[in-house]
Design an enzyme around this catalytic site. Sequence first.
Site, PDB file in Angstrom:
ATOM      1  N   SER A 424       0.836  -1.202   0.000  1.00 26.75           N
ATOM      2  CA  SER A 424       0.000   0.000   0.000  1.00 26.75           C
ATOM      3  C   SER A 424       0.870   1.252   0.000  1.00 26.75           C
ATOM      4  O   SER A 424       0.363   2.345  -0.159  1.00 26.75           O
ATOM      5  CB  SER A 424      -0.927  -0.002   1.213  1.00 26.75           C
ATOM      6  OG  SER A 424      -0.188  -0.131   2.384  1.00 26.75           O
ATOM      7  N   HIS A 445      -3.133  -2.804  -5.655  1.00 25.83           N
ATOM      8  CA  HIS A 445      -3.444  -2.352  -4.295  1.00 25.83           C
ATOM      9  C   HIS A 445      -4.940  -2.489  -4.011  1.00 25.83           C
ATOM     10  O   HIS A 445      -5.756  -1.720  -4.513  1.00 25.83           O
ATOM     11  CB  HIS A 445      -2.978  -0.898  -4.120  1.00 25.83           C
ATOM     12  CG  HIS A 445      -3.247  -0.375  -2.755  1.00 25.83           C
ATOM     13  ND1 HIS A 445      -3.525   0.947  -2.497  1.00 25.83           N
ATOM     14  CD2 HIS A 445      -3.291  -1.004  -1.550  1.00 25.83           C
ATOM     15  CE1 HIS A 445      -3.738   1.102  -1.205  1.00 25.83           C
ATOM     16  NE2 HIS A 445      -3.605  -0.062  -0.613  1.00 25.83           N
ATOM     17  N   GLU A 457      -6.583  -0.249  -6.910  1.00 24.29           N
ATOM     18  CA  GLU A 457      -5.650   0.780  -7.367  1.00 24.29           C
ATOM     19  C   GLU A 457      -4.510   0.059  -8.084  1.00 24.29           C
ATOM     20  O   GLU A 457      -3.799  -0.732  -7.468  1.00 24.29           O
ATOM     21  CB  GLU A 457      -5.136   1.554  -6.148  1.00 24.29           C
ATOM     22  CG  GLU A 457      -4.483   2.857  -6.482  1.00 24.29           C
ATOM     23  CD  GLU A 457      -4.058   3.637  -5.229  1.00 24.29           C
ATOM     24  OE1 GLU A 457      -3.962   4.857  -5.303  1.00 24.29           O
ATOM     25  OE2 GLU A 457      -3.793   3.019  -4.178  1.00 24.29           O
ATOM     26  N   ASN A 495      -3.763   6.489  -0.627  1.00 25.99           N
ATOM     27  CA  ASN A 495      -3.141   6.651   0.688  1.00 25.99           C
ATOM     28  C   ASN A 495      -2.286   7.916   0.751  1.00 25.99           C
ATOM     29  O   ASN A 495      -2.143   8.530   1.803  1.00 25.99           O
ATOM     30  CB  ASN A 495      -2.290   5.426   1.042  1.00 25.99           C
ATOM     31  CG  ASN A 495      -3.171   4.242   1.405  1.00 25.99           C
ATOM     32  OD1 ASN A 495      -4.373   4.397   1.552  1.00 25.99           O
ATOM     33  ND2 ASN A 495      -2.586   3.070   1.519  1.00 25.99           N
TER      34      ASN A 495
END
Length: 735
Positions: A424, A445, A457, A495
């Site tokens: 991540s 991800h 992702e 993130n």
Amino acid sequence: MAPARVTMEVGNDGVAIITMINPPVNALAIPIISGLQETFGEATRRDDVKAIVLTGKGGRFSGGFDINVFQQVHMTGDALLMPDVSVELVVNVIEDSKKPVVAAVEGLALGGGLELALGCHARIAAPKTQLGLPELTLGIIPGFGGTQRLPRLVGLSKGVEMMLLSKSIMSEEGRKLGLIDAIVASEELLKVSRQWALDIAAMHKPWIRSLHKTDKIGSLSEAREVLKIARQQAKKTAPNMPQHQVCLDVIEEGIIHGGYSGVLKEAKAFKELVLSDTSKALVHVFFAQRAASKVPNVTDIGLKPRGVKKVAVIGGGLMGSGIATALILSNIYVVLKEINSEYLLKGIKTIEANVQGLVARGKLTEDKANKALTMLKGVLDYSEFKNVDMVIEAVIESIPLKQKIFSELEKACSPHCILATNTSTVDLNIIGAKTSSQDRIIGAHFFSPAHVMPLLEIVRTEKTSAQTILDLMTVGKIIKKVSVVVGNCTGFAVNRAFFPYSQSANFLVNLGVDVFRIDSVIRSFGFPIGPFELLDVAGYGVAAATRVVFAEAFPDRTFTNPLVDLLLKSGRNGKKNGKGLYIFEKGSKPRPDPSVLPIIEESRRLTNVMPGGKPISITDREILEMILFPVMNESCRVLEEEIVVRASDLDIASVLGMSFPNYRGGIVFWADAVGAKHIYTSLKKWSQTYGNFFKPSKFLEERAMKGIPLVRLKTHNLSFLNFRFLKLKVYYLFC
Ligand SMILES: C[C@H](O)CC(=O)SCCNC(=O)CCNC(=O)[C@H](O)C(C)(C)COP(=O)(O)OP(=O)(O)OC[C@H]1O[C@@H](n2cnc3c(N)ncnc32)[C@H](O)[C@@H]1OP(=O)(O)O
């Protein structure tokens, strides 16, 4: 592509077949509406036409009114762009036609598509045809009479449920409910429909105008009770969205004053809602999701996806088992690898529990669950890896471990195998540094729980091949995820943009603001849970690990604070051990734990950021802004560095990955509605008081100064977006 059109063919039997042609879903674009007016007019006038069958070309009846028209209305503010279909076409031309009209429905009939069919005198469907009125997901209500006719055909409770939850049903259920008159094989659809229409004309079958039916509505008091309960539920589940209550008001109008009166009220409310901020945001999300599937130099260069039938997942922890679950549920063989039999067994048990959880919630049949589990095999070495099409590594975030695994994979897998990592945060170039396979290394991800969360992702480096990206996008589609392709940087798009989210919430706590008040403000905005409950649920381990990564990557704008360490020291572990900032007990909602306050006080003492040592006084609106504006600030850097292809990719990723409320359009859309200038000025003011954490980025500053919307990236010449921006009212509402 040929223009949208409507054709009519009159058979020797005297039946006119009217066909809507607007691939791929026969959306009711303006030329289709006018084409229907014309062809129905002609069919009515012609003496050789006894009856009419309405259908859609290409195995799909219609996906509803053309949503592009809503977008044009949003850009221009001109609701008159929408023709009056409800009365002029559906009531006057179809339902009140002197010749019977039968809808031959196949594939799907959604929104306005289903509403056209509801106006017909009978509906014949092919098996497994999807039927629904999903308009509320676009911030509007059905506008072609669906609020009136659907309850009259399927019953009030079912009709309300289908509309308020935007829940479609299959034609088989529709047949049982009375929405569909007969189900016939696709090849027989037109034949049976034309005979049905002739039978109505000859009075051998009933000629039903559904707007005038009352038998399924129940008594006035029963109906009022159904609507009252629905209103209460909608208040809880959709507190910030007007369309739910409006939909119920319109249904009630028809019940009290008759269907036609309901149709008139519906048409008026529909036009008002199209102009609402909620509709602007939800229509934007609809197109953002579809735009994400178009990646320049990947999806537009004629590449064909290679089939991915067998995938190896390395690591049976929370993420690995979730990913394996998602794959087997979509009929992809999975080889799950662990380092010892104890961990392997644990991984397999988690996958079984995931699958059984779906059965328990009615989302999967027992048969399908058993079938899915046969697609799974556990292994302890690489011998099965020779013939897998893709590997997804899902081990802990340790760079040396990941590098070792990728070197081993190069030897164990075929040279065409896709090598994906579920990291991540870690830079993909570092993970692949010790291999010569950079062209097939890619980030996959997933968001936890991976078998439930809809976002995938896909992270590419400058060396990842277009074929590898396309193949992973195809896997994403098969496992029903929305893929967003992003560039490689710490935290990637989601993130990275959201790393300031929990930090700013922590900043506020250390400024003296109550933890539970912050969560409540964020929930009222529309997130399902607040940042502190999320911290408890996600676990402090994750928070501690990612904090370090971001602190290293962005030391100039990281707020380090001791709260998580203090919580851990006091024996709290969040949901994991039932005690964090909240108390978690089986069967009840998490409760704020007042005994945590001394720990928070200790954190405040150690960070010492309160001006003059006193808690700040702050409004709810300021709390929201101090938490979300730093996220927008980081989003600006993501846009500037072109980590995403287009700004709307960050919108859809924020909605699907971070549960940003979809009715606010996503993080960038909302930022533009608030206005870059206000965000910039606020951040600047806070940075002067509290330091660099709030310092506005160059990108934000430039846009604020020049009055350019954030949505506009360097590489895009989307001048119309500027226009949209000018038209947007600031809809920065607190509900
Ligand atoms: C007055 C009325 O009450 C108001 C209305 O009818 S509002 C419209 C109500 N209908 C809907 O909400 C349905 C919206 N569409 C969908 O849910 C899905 O597209 C679908 C289930 C029909 C098909 O899904 P799927 O096969 O996965 O294809 P999907 O990629 O979503 O759509 C294919 C293309 O059709 C377009 N499309 C789908 N429905 C459309 C619509 N109603 N209007 C315009 N375009 C539409 C999509 O934008 C996409 O275009 P693109 O290829 O250029 O990106």
